[in-house]
Design a protein around this motif. Structure first.
Motif: not given
Length: 178
Positions: A33-49
């Protein structure tokens, strides 16, 4: 009664792993959920997540299998098995666990220790920038889980033996008919 008590102790261990697996599944859901929110709302991708998702998924699966063995939720060929008496089912489970399940689990657990140890000694980390360190942790789950499957297989063997000796009643669970 010693055999019944030993079966109960092993079943308690398998139940604990099932609960840990369930908790890790919920953690994995939050992580996704956090990964999807970060990716689609904040355009921030985390390889670690993203790597953590795979590590959690592997842990959920590997730690959930001993629980599945304990509850009879594992895959088996039911063409023959489902029509048998409780004692015949116990014999099938007994020989299947003794000659198929336990030797395979022992081999994977044995060789998996060196697999995880090598990752630890080398200080193996993710090959991706921003990936997770300590790759040995997830690799160590493999031999641990196969050892736990071996222990759960011993529990399956004891359950079958206890049914055959008359110390225990067979479960009356019938899979749904389609």
């Amino acid at each position: 009664m010693l055999l019944v008590r030993l079966e109960q102790m092993i079943n308690s261990f398998s139940e604990l792993l099932g609960k840990i697996s369930a908790v890790l599944f919920i953690v994995m859901l939050f992580n996704v959920f956090i990964d999807v929110v970060m990716r689609y709302l904040f355009n921030d991708v985390s390889i670690g997540l993203q790597e953590l998702e795979w590590h959690l998924y592997a842990s959920v699966f590997l730690l959930g299998v001993p629980y599945a063995l304990k509850t009879g939720g594992h895959v088996r060929v039911d063409l023959i098995y489902e029509r048998q008496t409780a004692k015949t089912k116990a014999l099938i489970d007994m020989f299947g666990s003794l000659f198929l399940l336990m030797p395979f689990c022992a081999l994977v657990a044995w060789y998996g220790v060196d697999f995880a140890k090598e990752a630890f000694v080398l200080g193996e980390t993710s090959g991706d920038p921003g990936g997770l360190p300590y790759r040995w942790l997830i690799k160590a789950v493999i031999p641990f889980s196969f050892l736990a499957m071996l222990i759960s297989g011993i529990g399956m063997f004891l359950k079958s033996l206890n049914i055959l000796l008359g110390y225990r009643q067979a479960d009356n669970y019938q899979p749904p008919q389609h």
